[in-house]
Design a protein around this motif. Structure first.
Motif, PDB file in Angstrom:
ATOM      1  N   ARG A   1       0.819  -1.211   0.000  1.00 48.98           N
ATOM      2  CA  ARG A   1       0.000   0.000   0.000  1.00 48.98           C
ATOM      3  C   ARG A   1       0.859   1.270   0.000  1.00 48.98           C
ATOM      4  N   LEU A   2       2.073   1.167   0.489  1.00 53.43           N
ATOM      5  CA  LEU A   2       2.961   2.320   0.439  1.00 53.43           C
ATOM      6  C   LEU A   2       3.154   2.793  -1.007  1.00 53.43           C
ATOM      7  N   THR A   3       3.294   1.849  -1.919  1.00 59.57           N
ATOM      8  CA  THR A   3       3.474   2.207  -3.329  1.00 59.57           C
ATOM      9  C   THR A   3       2.240   2.911  -3.865  1.00 59.57           C
ATOM     10  N   THR A   4       1.064   2.462  -3.456  1.00 61.91           N
ATOM     11  CA  THR A   4      -0.186   3.106  -3.876  1.00 61.91           C
ATOM     12  C   THR A   4      -0.255   4.540  -3.369  1.00 61.91           C
ATOM     13  N   TRP A   5       0.072   4.731  -2.094  1.00 64.19           N
ATOM     14  CA  TRP A   5       0.055   6.073  -1.493  1.00 64.19           C
ATOM     15  C   TRP A   5       1.099   6.970  -2.177  1.00 64.19           C
ATOM     16  N   ARG A   6       2.277   6.403  -2.446  1.00 63.20           N
ATOM     17  CA  ARG A   6       3.358   7.172  -3.049  1.00 63.20           C
ATOM     18  C   ARG A   6       2.942   7.746  -4.400  1.00 63.20           C
ATOM     19  N   GLU A   7       2.146   6.989  -5.146  1.00 59.68           N
ATOM     20  CA  GLU A   7       1.702   7.421  -6.470  1.00 59.68           C
ATOM     21  C   GLU A   7       0.706   8.575  -6.398  1.00 59.68           C
ATOM     22  N   ARG A   8       0.108   8.771  -5.219  1.00 62.99           N
ATOM     23  CA  ARG A   8      -0.940   9.788  -5.097  1.00 62.99           C
ATOM     24  C   ARG A   8      -0.471  11.086  -4.460  1.00 62.99           C
ATOM     25  N   ILE A   9       0.708  11.101  -3.877  1.00 62.98           N
ATOM     26  CA  ILE A   9       1.132  12.287  -3.145  1.00 62.98           C
ATOM     27  C   ILE A   9       2.450  12.829  -3.693  1.00 62.98           C
ATOM     28  N   SER A  10       2.658  14.104  -3.449  1.00 61.36           N
ATOM     29  CA  SER A  10       3.908  14.735  -3.863  1.00 61.36           C
ATOM     30  C   SER A  10       4.812  15.055  -2.678  1.00 61.36           C
ATOM     31  N   CYS A  11       4.251  14.996  -1.465  1.00 67.35           N
ATOM     32  CA  CYS A  11       5.031  15.252  -0.254  1.00 67.35           C
ATOM     33  C   CYS A  11       5.668  13.951   0.243  1.00 67.35           C
ATOM     34  N   PRO A  12       6.585  14.024   1.205  1.00 71.97           N
ATOM     35  CA  PRO A  12       7.168  12.801   1.760  1.00 71.97           C
ATOM     36  C   PRO A  12       6.124  11.855   2.358  1.00 71.97           C
ATOM     37  N   LEU A  13       6.372  10.566   2.231  1.00 72.88           N
ATOM     38  CA  LEU A  13       5.510   9.519   2.778  1.00 72.88           C
ATOM     39  C   LEU A  13       6.226   8.833   3.926  1.00 72.88           C
ATOM     40  N   ILE A  14       5.550   8.772   5.071  1.00 73.46           N
ATOM     41  CA  ILE A  14       6.109   8.149   6.272  1.00 73.46           C
ATOM     42  C   ILE A  14       5.412   6.814   6.522  1.00 73.46           C
ATOM     43  N   ALA A  15       6.186   5.765   6.701  1.00 74.01           N
ATOM     44  CA  ALA A  15       5.641   4.454   7.057  1.00 74.01           C
ATOM     45  C   ALA A  15       5.750   4.260   8.559  1.00 74.01           C
ATOM     46  N   ILE A  16       4.670   3.763   9.186  1.00 75.89           N
ATOM     47  CA  ILE A  16       4.664   3.583  10.639  1.00 75.89           C
ATOM     48  C   ILE A  16       3.830   2.370  11.012  1.00 75.89           C
ATOM     49  N   GLY A  17       4.187   1.743  12.129  1.00 72.58           N
ATOM     50  CA  GLY A  17       3.352   0.688  12.685  1.00 72.58           C
ATOM     51  C   GLY A  17       3.975  -0.694  12.648  1.00 72.58           C
ATOM     52  N   GLY A  18       4.534  -1.129  13.776  1.00 78.85           N
ATOM     53  CA  GLY A  18       5.034  -2.481  13.904  1.00 78.85           C
ATOM     54  C   GLY A  18       6.299  -2.774  13.111  1.00 78.85           C
ATOM     55  N   ILE A  19       6.985  -1.741  12.673  1.00 80.52           N
ATOM     56  CA  ILE A  19       8.133  -1.931  11.780  1.00 80.52           C
ATOM     57  C   ILE A  19       9.399  -2.248  12.577  1.00 80.52           C
ATOM     58  N   ARG A  20      10.119  -3.240  12.097  1.00 83.52           N
ATOM     59  CA  ARG A  20      11.405  -3.618  12.685  1.00 83.52           C
ATOM     60  C   ARG A  20      12.518  -3.301  11.683  1.00 83.52           C
ATOM     61  N   LEU A  21      13.714  -3.257  12.197  1.00 79.76           N
ATOM     62  CA  LEU A  21      14.856  -2.890  11.370  1.00 79.76           C
ATOM     63  C   LEU A  21      14.989  -3.775  10.139  1.00 79.76           C
ATOM     64  N   GLU A  22      14.687  -5.061  10.274  1.00 79.37           N
ATOM     65  CA  GLU A  22      14.856  -5.973   9.147  1.00 79.37           C
ATOM     66  C   GLU A  22      13.874  -5.693   7.998  1.00 79.37           C
ATOM     67  N   HIS A  23      12.835  -4.884   8.261  1.00 79.22           N
ATOM     68  CA  HIS A  23      11.882  -4.519   7.207  1.00 79.22           C
ATOM     69  C   HIS A  23      12.324  -3.298   6.423  1.00 79.22           C
ATOM     70  N   ALA A  24      13.346  -2.613   6.879  1.00 81.69           N
ATOM     71  CA  ALA A  24      13.659  -1.270   6.382  1.00 81.69           C
ATOM     72  C   ALA A  24      13.880  -1.219   4.875  1.00 81.69           C
ATOM     73  N   ALA A  25      14.737  -2.070   4.357  1.00 77.00           N
ATOM     74  CA  ALA A  25      15.089  -1.991   2.936  1.00 77.00           C
ATOM     75  C   ALA A  25      13.861  -2.151   2.046  1.00 77.00           C
ATOM     76  N   GLU A  26      12.993  -3.094   2.381  1.00 83.20           N
ATOM     77  CA  GLU A  26      11.799  -3.340   1.562  1.00 83.20           C
ATOM     78  C   GLU A  26      10.836  -2.159   1.639  1.00 83.20           C
ATOM     79  N   ILE A  27      10.731  -1.544   2.803  1.00 82.77           N
ATOM     80  CA  ILE A  27       9.808  -0.420   2.966  1.00 82.77           C
ATOM     81  C   ILE A  27      10.300   0.818   2.224  1.00 82.77           C
ATOM     82  N   TYR A  28      11.581   1.085   2.306  1.00 77.05           N
ATOM     83  CA  TYR A  28      12.119   2.203   1.518  1.00 77.05           C
ATOM     84  C   TYR A  28      11.915   1.945   0.027  1.00 77.05           C
TER      85      TYR A  28
END
Length: 201
Positions: A138-165
């Protein structure tokens, strides 16, 4: 420019401990304090953050943010119902807004936010939320709709970082993955390294 690692804290002591580690973006989420205590806490936190070139975002309390001369404010959807958006804009506050659904994103964009947060990406560990996990796609969907920075939050651990970015998040916001770690300073440094945040950023 917002740093790619974003930490939520509830007390000045965390800023005193973690800003020296290289933390460059933090949100102060204060609960259960009187207005005078909140004013004192936010004022002190701004002094500490600015001394370390850390951008400090004030959660919810827009009047305190204005009174203390803060630069950034974060509002949840429910806060949008009562916040004086005219006063917030007049004060020059930059604004971040939480979103969980398409309808909430539509609403957030009407306020011309300086960033949009999407969550929870995974089951939240820091607080109880009323929304199902969004998932990384869903981050990719949100990214396509906005021009400002997108922040991901909620239950995220360090090992998820690369995929989320890679999915489109400009910054990753965490709480428990750092604050509940046995060594918060080290965990914070690991996040800073993984995010590419530099001490001069």
């Amino acid at each position: 420019m917002l740093a790619p690692f974003y930490l939520i804290v509830d007390d000045l002591q965390w800023l005193e401990r973690l800003c020296p580690q290289g933390l460059r973006l933090a949100q102060l989420r204060i609960k259960h304090k009187s207005p005078s205590e909140r004013l004192e806490a936010v004022s002190a936190a701004l002094v500490t953050a600015r001394a370390h070139s850390c951008t400090l975002v004030i959660n919810d309390h827009w009047e305190t943010a204005i009174e203390t001369g803060a630069d950034w404010l974060h509002l949840g959807q429910e806060d949008l119902d009562t916040a004086d958006m005219v006063a917030i804009k007049r004060a020059g506050l930059k604004l971040g807004i939480s979103t969980h659904t398409e309808a909430e994103l539509d609403r957030a964009l009407t306020f011309d936010p300086d960033y949009v947060a999407l969550g929870p990406i995974f089951p939240a560990r820091g607080k109880t939320v009323d929304y199902a996990p969004q998932g990384i796609a869903r981050l990719t969907t949100w990214r396509e709709r906005i021009s400002c920075p997108l922040i991901a939050i909620g239950g995220i651990r360090l090992e998820h970082a690369a995929e989320i970015y890679a999915a489109g998040a400009h910054s990753i916001c965490v709480i428990t993955d750092v604050l509940n770690d046995a060594d918060p300073e080290n965990r914070c440094r690991d996040w800073i390294k993984a995010s590419g945040t530099s001490k001069s950023q």
